[in-house]
Enzyme design. Structure first.
Site, PDB file in Angstrom:
ATOM      1  N   HIS A   1       9.737   8.000 -17.195  1.00 18.90           N
ATOM      2  CA  HIS A   1       8.347   7.286 -18.523  1.00 18.90           C
ATOM      3  C   HIS A   1       8.987   6.161 -19.211  1.00 18.90           C
ATOM      4  O   HIS A   1      10.304   6.058 -18.569  1.00 18.90           O
ATOM      5  CB  HIS A   1       8.620   9.001 -19.744  1.00 18.90           C
ATOM      6  CG  HIS A   1       7.812   8.361 -20.712  1.00 18.90           C
ATOM      7  ND1 HIS A   1       8.191   7.937 -21.726  1.00 18.90           N
ATOM      8  CD2 HIS A   1       6.395   9.366 -20.924  1.00 18.90           C
ATOM      9  CE1 HIS A   1       7.183   8.050 -21.836  1.00 18.90           C
ATOM     10  NE2 HIS A   1       6.424   8.800 -22.068  1.00 18.90           N
TER      11      HIS A   1
ATOM     12  N   GLU B   1       1.225   4.610 -18.327  1.00 18.86           N
ATOM     13  CA  GLU B   1       0.285   4.413 -19.249  1.00 18.86           C
ATOM     14  C   GLU B   1       1.401   2.879 -19.575  1.00 18.86           C
ATOM     15  O   GLU B   1       2.221   3.033 -19.653  1.00 18.86           O
ATOM     16  CB  GLU B   1       2.014   5.230 -19.558  1.00 18.86           C
ATOM     17  CG  GLU B   1       1.732   6.965 -19.139  1.00 18.86           C
ATOM     18  CD  GLU B   1       2.358   7.624 -19.804  1.00 18.86           C
ATOM     19  OE1 GLU B   1       1.637   8.571 -20.327  1.00 18.86           O
ATOM     20  OE2 GLU B   1       3.710   7.452 -19.865  1.00 18.86           O
TER      21      GLU B   1
HETATM   22  P1  PGA Z   1       1.595   9.004 -27.257  1.00 16.09           P
HETATM   23  O1  PGA Z   1       2.073   8.758 -25.747  1.00 16.09           O
HETATM   24  O2  PGA Z   1      -0.196   9.569 -26.644  1.00 16.09           O
HETATM   25  O3  PGA Z   1       1.979   9.327 -28.034  1.00 16.09           O
HETATM   26  O4  PGA Z   1       0.933   7.491 -26.544  1.00 16.09           O
HETATM   27  C1  PGA Z   1       2.599   8.888 -24.068  1.00 16.09           C
HETATM   28  C2  PGA Z   1       3.548   9.028 -23.408  1.00 16.09           C
HETATM   29  O5  PGA Z   1       4.355   8.421 -23.675  1.00 16.09           O
HETATM   30  O6  PGA Z   1       3.526  10.029 -22.360  1.00 16.09           O
END
Ligand code: PGA
Length: 235
Positions: free
Chosen positions: A90, A159
């Protein structure tokens, strides 16, 4: 049927997680076969009721059974709660906790050896995105260095860092172009994450090459998360 995952990050307590899971389980028992994952903080791990379409995972763990790793937990602690699912890579761990690609790859290898389901995250910061698609893909491939992308229990999550927790989602075109490029090379389920919410989740999950969503902020209220699952269940 999409895969929908909730990343609590450093939010929720043990008590509020228990309430959340109980509401969610009640819904999942009768309403949905969506593959649902919840990643609560470590203090909220517990023996929750087992459901075929619900999995509790951890946001992080140390790649060891046990030992002297102050502040970390290993698989001995995870086994107590039958946890076999972990988030790795992450961006908050890469950027805030300074995990390197090498340590991430080591962690991946360790949990792969134990057959954990791994949700592996990749994503570029804004300055890389601004350099264009080629540079972005180059950056994303580097985040896959040392990672066995053929691992059978792998789910990938794209992401973009600039979209996480900012309220700025990537456009559908941006998501589609990155997802298509990744899918050409890696035939694994691929989630999108970054400011996914009730308003945009359907359109995002309906895109070709998007297999679901990894959701932070918008997942923290159980009722909203349930609506997200409800609104995407036919996709
Ligand atoms: P968010 O976070 O939906 O608050 O943008 C997503 C994540 O970090 O997995």
């Amino acid at each position: 049927m999409p895969i929908i995952a909730a990343n609590f990050k450093t939010n929720h307590t043990r008590a509020s997680t228990a309430k959340y899971v109980s509401l969610l389980s009640k819904y999942l028992k009768t309403n949905s076969t969506t593959e649902v994952y919840v990643f609560p903080p470590l203090t909220a791990l517990d023996q929750y009721e087992t459901l075929a379409n619900f999995t509790l995972g951890v946001q992080n763990a140390y790649p060891a059974k046990n030992g002297s790793f102050t502040g970390e937990i290993g698989t001995e602690q995870l086994d107590e709660f039958n946890i076999k699912t972990i988030l790795i890579g992450h961006s908050e761990r890469r950027h805030i906790l300074k995990e390197t690609q090498e340590s991430i790859a080591q962690k991946f290898h360790y949990f792969k050896t134990l057959n954990y389901k791994i949700i592996y995250c990749i994503g570029e910061p804004l300055e890389v995105k601004n350099e264009g698609l080629d540079k972005t893909l180059e950056y994303l491939w580097a985040q896959l260095e040392g990672i066995d992308t053929n691992y059978e229990n792998l789910i990938l999550a794209y992401e973009p860092v600039w979209a996480i927790g900012t309220g700025v989602t990537a456009t559908l075109e941006e998501i589609q172009s990155i997802h298509t490029a990744i899918k050409k090379v890696i035939g694994k389920p691929l989630l999108y994450g970054g400011s996914v919410n009730l308003g945009n989740v359907e359109k995002i999950c309906a895109l070709p090459n998007v297999d679901g969503a990894l959701i932070g902020t918008a997942s923290w209220i159980a009722e909203d998360f349930i609506k997200i699952i409800e609104n995407t269940k036919e996709l």
